[in-house]
Design an enzyme around this catalytic site. Structure first.
Site, PDB file in Angstrom:
ATOM      1  N   LYS A   1     -12.470  16.197  13.570  1.00  0.00           N
ATOM      2  CA  LYS A   1     -13.347  15.897  14.622  1.00  0.00           C
ATOM      3  C   LYS A   1     -13.593  17.230  15.302  1.00  0.00           C
ATOM      4  O   LYS A   1     -12.596  17.687  16.069  1.00  0.00           O
ATOM      5  CB  LYS A   1     -12.585  14.982  15.544  1.00  0.00           C
ATOM      6  CG  LYS A   1     -12.399  13.465  15.081  1.00  0.00           C
ATOM      7  CD  LYS A   1     -11.065  12.931  14.962  1.00  0.00           C
ATOM      8  CE  LYS A   1     -11.021  11.570  14.001  1.00  0.00           C
ATOM      9  NZ  LYS A   1      -9.734  11.855  13.245  1.00  0.00           N
TER      10      LYS A   1
ATOM     11  N   TRP B   1     -17.998  14.664  13.659  1.00  0.00           N
ATOM     12  CA  TRP B   1     -17.156  14.558  12.420  1.00  0.00           C
ATOM     13  C   TRP B   1     -17.772  15.485  11.121  1.00  0.00           C
ATOM     14  O   TRP B   1     -18.900  15.535  10.947  1.00  0.00           O
ATOM     15  CB  TRP B   1     -17.363  13.191  11.785  1.00  0.00           C
ATOM     16  CG  TRP B   1     -16.195  12.143  12.268  1.00  0.00           C
ATOM     17  CD1 TRP B   1     -14.942  12.540  12.726  1.00  0.00           C
ATOM     18  CD2 TRP B   1     -16.349  10.578  12.317  1.00  0.00           C
ATOM     19  NE1 TRP B   1     -14.488  11.251  13.048  1.00  0.00           N
ATOM     20  CE2 TRP B   1     -15.228  10.107  12.881  1.00  0.00           C
ATOM     21  CE3 TRP B   1     -17.316   9.904  12.093  1.00  0.00           C
ATOM     22  CZ2 TRP B   1     -14.956   9.002  13.122  1.00  0.00           C
ATOM     23  CZ3 TRP B   1     -17.501   8.638  12.181  1.00  0.00           C
ATOM     24  CH2 TRP B   1     -16.292   8.084  12.768  1.00  0.00           C
TER      25      TRP B   1
ATOM     26  N   GLU C   1      -5.616  -3.856   0.008  1.00  0.00           N
ATOM     27  CA  GLU C   1      -6.284  -5.024   0.856  1.00  0.00           C
ATOM     28  C   GLU C   1      -6.911  -5.948   0.344  1.00  0.00           C
ATOM     29  O   GLU C   1      -7.254  -7.448   0.917  1.00  0.00           O
ATOM     30  CB  GLU C   1      -6.535  -4.492   2.243  1.00  0.00           C
ATOM     31  CG  GLU C   1      -5.360  -4.053   3.124  1.00  0.00           C
ATOM     32  CD  GLU C   1      -5.121  -2.554   2.898  1.00  0.00           C
ATOM     33  OE1 GLU C   1      -5.632  -1.994   1.969  1.00  0.00           O
ATOM     34  OE2 GLU C   1      -4.508  -1.751   3.713  1.00  0.00           O
TER      35      GLU C   1
ATOM     36  N   THR D   1       0.885  -1.150   0.016  1.00  0.00           N
ATOM     37  CA  THR D   1      -0.131  -0.091  -0.036  1.00  0.00           C
ATOM     38  C   THR D   1       0.753   1.211  -0.275  1.00  0.00           C
ATOM     39  O   THR D   1       1.917   1.274   0.813  1.00  0.00           O
ATOM     40  CB  THR D   1      -1.052  -0.181   1.357  1.00  0.00           C
ATOM     41  OG1 THR D   1       0.117   0.171   2.460  1.00  0.00           O
ATOM     42  CG2 THR D   1      -1.874  -1.092   1.466  1.00  0.00           C
TER      43      THR D   1
END
Lengths: 540, 540
Positions: A435, A440, A325, A179
């Site tokens: 945050k 959020w 993944e 990744t």
């Protein structure tokens, strides 16, 4: 051994048994086209496997490949893997110390490299601890300090064009890919035969990408980037004609290749299609006539672009949601029964989302405390994923596995919503979400809205530390028009968002720094902002 | 346990997670329509699983089901299997001693039975050694000698509508089905979760049957016949609307249901479509408007029928080739690139064949001595098959496994040819092929040609023993027209076949005896012919 192991060798065998006459076309570095058939490719893949045997590469050993999309890279997708070895595809744009670390960690014994990347290989060669042999993907070796070095054609020359492929355990690794995280060291993902077999079966679904023998498939997405999104494998299994564009990924070059080879399916990140639209606007020709569908992913394309491709170019864009993944595919948009009954605008609103989990993939949302999040299309939560082709863990990273997996679910680090019909929408990255006072704020939604404003070219929104609210949004904006100012942007955003979502600071910049995979480098932006400004004060 | 077991429970979970609003419509015995959603079905499937727990059915235990296609049968496809038991679907048309033998061999503990088949169950009940409980698929129990007996609604009533499905090993049996061979005792095939998962993934392929969320799928093929060809599973996984026709399988009833429920995909044996064509010829209406494609299998439909469905009814027929042992799918026709370039006639000639092996399936041809047969479209050989969803062996039949499997390949007993592009054509059954003087004469090809002759209704060709040639063909013909005689048929056949292929005897009969699955009962024909005629003499 099972009575039938799910291995990628079956892809190769099917192509040569049933579709040996179909073509693989590569655009080479000099701009010329190389074309041959699956039957031709098969013979050279057999030769490559023999060459690896002869070299002394053991079962399970790895080779590095540093190359763009072309037929020799295609041969490397099968020769090592089907003979029980593994191919480690590397991104030549990685920082040098990353390249060194991942090749050493993977213990790659051979490194196959395009002539164009020989310099990159030379720059790291002294630090590579396990590479014994360099193979240049050409028919001759250029002037180089790499040693020992051989050209690919000499490496495979003279070997038998048949090979007795071993029966491999379906859980054996066939490839390794890292990744390219924006923070920390890259993490390796081991791809296993069974998982790619299942991933590939799903690519052929009419409700997924519907890859067919009738298609001519062009992965513009690099083959070093998550299995070229799986298209070299699915194209082979289904007997599609394959078109590999090499380094020729400009809008003009892609459009020309689509027209010349009657490409029906092309896969690339949204920026390619955004640039393609600009190019077509200024061009007289209609090069996309053969194109039936466009597959994209990595980030959401603007709804306006999706509408234009569907209605003007007659090549609808299908979104895919995935990650390294997951091999990478997890979810995709398709025209469901429900969407057919919706007005256009609402339909495009759904098509812009990440879509419906592919058959076999499962998605759930969780709060930061691990509690279930309602599927109301509104409440965000972290996206957890399961699928029979998702990785079973990072390579040599037990601590990352500890934090990334929970009850057999992979915690993606993406924040999303799911509506009552199961449509997933990606709202943000956990790392990028802001945050603010326990709530959020989505940096991605702010960015999408800013880009929608007339005269805005690019926009990135970061989380800046705040002494009261913990974090607050800060916007970086590239304008194409001098009339744009903070006041007009605030007004624009207020049409969509509550006041407390609006960035505390707007910065007008000439460009936004990007990562090697052309994502906004928010980490750099944030570090620099904090260095210059420190924590935002209370009265902002 | 793997991190993701390939189980059919995933089909059910996906349907209820993403497509809970989609419908399952059943035509009941009284002709009324029952409709509910996947969400409704799920709740009752959970109740059924609890009821089985409460009854004391253990993991791995089996239940018999003797029923036509309706929603309660659908619930039985999942409740037992997803809770770790197995469903043994039985064909009520089997001879009674076969029914008894297979239910005893399977050790079924419960028997679920349609009211219409209660008499059949009563006829065998005294000989069933393991059945402890009868459950009538209705909301009341009819007058019956079955004992103990309960109605299905009472059996599942009151249980929780949620169920915590166990993680099952993917190699666990979820169903058992017996082949209805024309010779000898039926043989059981154990279906395993992993195999049906893979079979179902292939059903969604654009180059296979392309089952989609957009489809309304109607399996006319009985659900007791090889998993309803897999459609109840694929329809569920992909979120298709499902239509289950009950016992209403006449052309008129099927046509009405297609029209009423906007069916897009209907699956049935060729005779259904042959009868449908006759019905439509005499009907004023155009009931097939919604129909997008017709799936058939079991035997090859006439090319003329395929052309008519494609060109007149605009619902092309796709052929599938498979068998009980293969879940059943192995190969199918689809319009390949190559076929698009062919003249119509040659195209239909290819579409009439068994087609291309599905992704993952492999086919090879062997002589009777096990030698490879060239893929020249001409030389016949026995078809051997491999696929990840083919059975790993017959249930409790070690001697049949010995003779039916070789190097991991299943010897199908079918004789076929494969052309250079991989198109498989079924020429005959080994049991039906006529061995004349060391050469094979195809009874199937003779039958197809005879049926093509004007005025011929049905035709079956058998192998009669011959004192010189070992075997010679004998034709049984049902005529619709008095002008047909042996001379005209011989003339007709000579247009296509060499003289030595022509039947030695033509018998004109009123009807041809059929097996319970509506295939010609050639064994009976042959036995009767031999009894009457003995060995054919030299001069015929």
């Amino acid at each position: 051994m099972k009575d039938y192991e799910l291995t990628i060798t079956k892809f190769l065998q099917r192509a040569v048994d049933l579709f040996s006459h179909k073509e693989i076309v590569s655009k080479l570095s000099d701009g010329s086209l190389h074309r041959y058939t699956y039957a031709d490719a098969y013979e050279r893949i057999c030769q490559l496997a023999h060459a690896l045997d002869d070299y002394g590469l053991e079962l399970g050993d790895r080779v590095s490949v540093m190359a763009v999309n072309h037929y020799r890279h295609y041969e490397l997708y099968f020769g090592p893997s089907c003979s029980g070895r593994s191919i480690h595809t590397t991104n030549h744009r990685l920082p040098e110390h990353h390249l060194t670390e991942i090749i050493n960690e993977a213990e790659d014994r051979l490194l196959f490299v395009d002539p164009a990347f020989v310099e990159t290989a030379e720059a790291v060669a002294d630090d590579l601890e396990t590479v014994e042999q360099y193979v240049v993907l050409d028919d001759e070796v250029p002037e180089t300090s790499l040693d020992p070095v051989v050209d690919y054609e000499s490496f495979i020359a003279g070997y038998d064009t048949e090979y007795d492929w071993p029966e491999l355990d379906e859980e054996r690794e066939f490839a390794l890919c890292y990744t390219s995280g924006t923070t920390g060291l890259p993490k390796g993902v081991q791809y296993r035969h069974r998982r790619m077999f299942l991933h590939t079966l799903v690519h052929g679904h009419v409700d997924v990408f519907g890859v067919s023998e009738n298609d001519t498939v062009m992965p513009v997405v690099p083959m070093f980037h998550v299995n070229g999104w799986g298209f070299p494998y699915s194209g082979t299994f289904y007997g599609s004609k394959l078109v590999l564009p090499g380094q020729h990924t400009s809008p003009e070059a892609v459009a020309d290749l689509i027209a010349a080879e009657d490409v029906t399916v092309a896969a690339a990140v949204p920026t390619v299609w955004i640039d393609m639209d600009s190019y077509l606007e200024s061009s007289e020709s209609e090069p996309l006539e053969s194109l039936d569908r466009v597959l994209t992913g990595g980030s959401a394309p603007p709804a306006s672009l999706m509408q234009k491709f569907e209605e003007v170019y007659e090549a609808p864009i299908y979104q895919g949601y995935g990650m390294t993944e997951a091999s990478p595919h997890l979810a995709n948009t398709f025209e469901t029964t429900q969407m057919q009954d919706l007005p256009d605008e609402e339909g495009y609103e759904l098509k812009r989302k990440a879509g419906i989990p592919a058959p076999g993939a499962q998605i759930r949302l969780r709060t930061q405390d691990g509690e279930p999040v309602p599927h109301d299309g509104d409440t965000p939560g972290e996206i957890h994923a399961r699928s029979p082709w998702l990785t079973d863990g990072y390579f040599k990273r037990p601590e990352a596995n500890e934090s990334s997996f929970e009850d057999g679910w992979f915690k993606t680090g993406d924040i999303g919503t799911i509506d009552e019909y199961g449509y997933l929408d990606i709202v943000d990255r956990i790392d990028d979400a802001i945050k603010s006072g326990g709530e959020w704020i989505s940096s991605v939604e702010l960015e999408i809205s800013l880009i929608d404003a007339d005269g805005v070219g690019e926009a990135a929104v970061i989380a800046a530390p705040h002494e009261k609210w913990q974090e607050r949004p800060v916007a970086f904006v590239v304008t194409e028009d001098d009339s744009i100012d903070e006041a007009s942007l605030r007004e624009h955003l207020l049409e969509t968002f509550p006041k407390w979502w609006l960035p505390d600071v707007f910065r007008f910049v000439d460009e936004i720094p990007k990562t090697t995979t052309q994502k906004f480098n928010k980490k750099d932006l944030r570090d620099q902002f904090i260095e210059e400004e420190g924590e935002l004060p209370l009265e902002q």
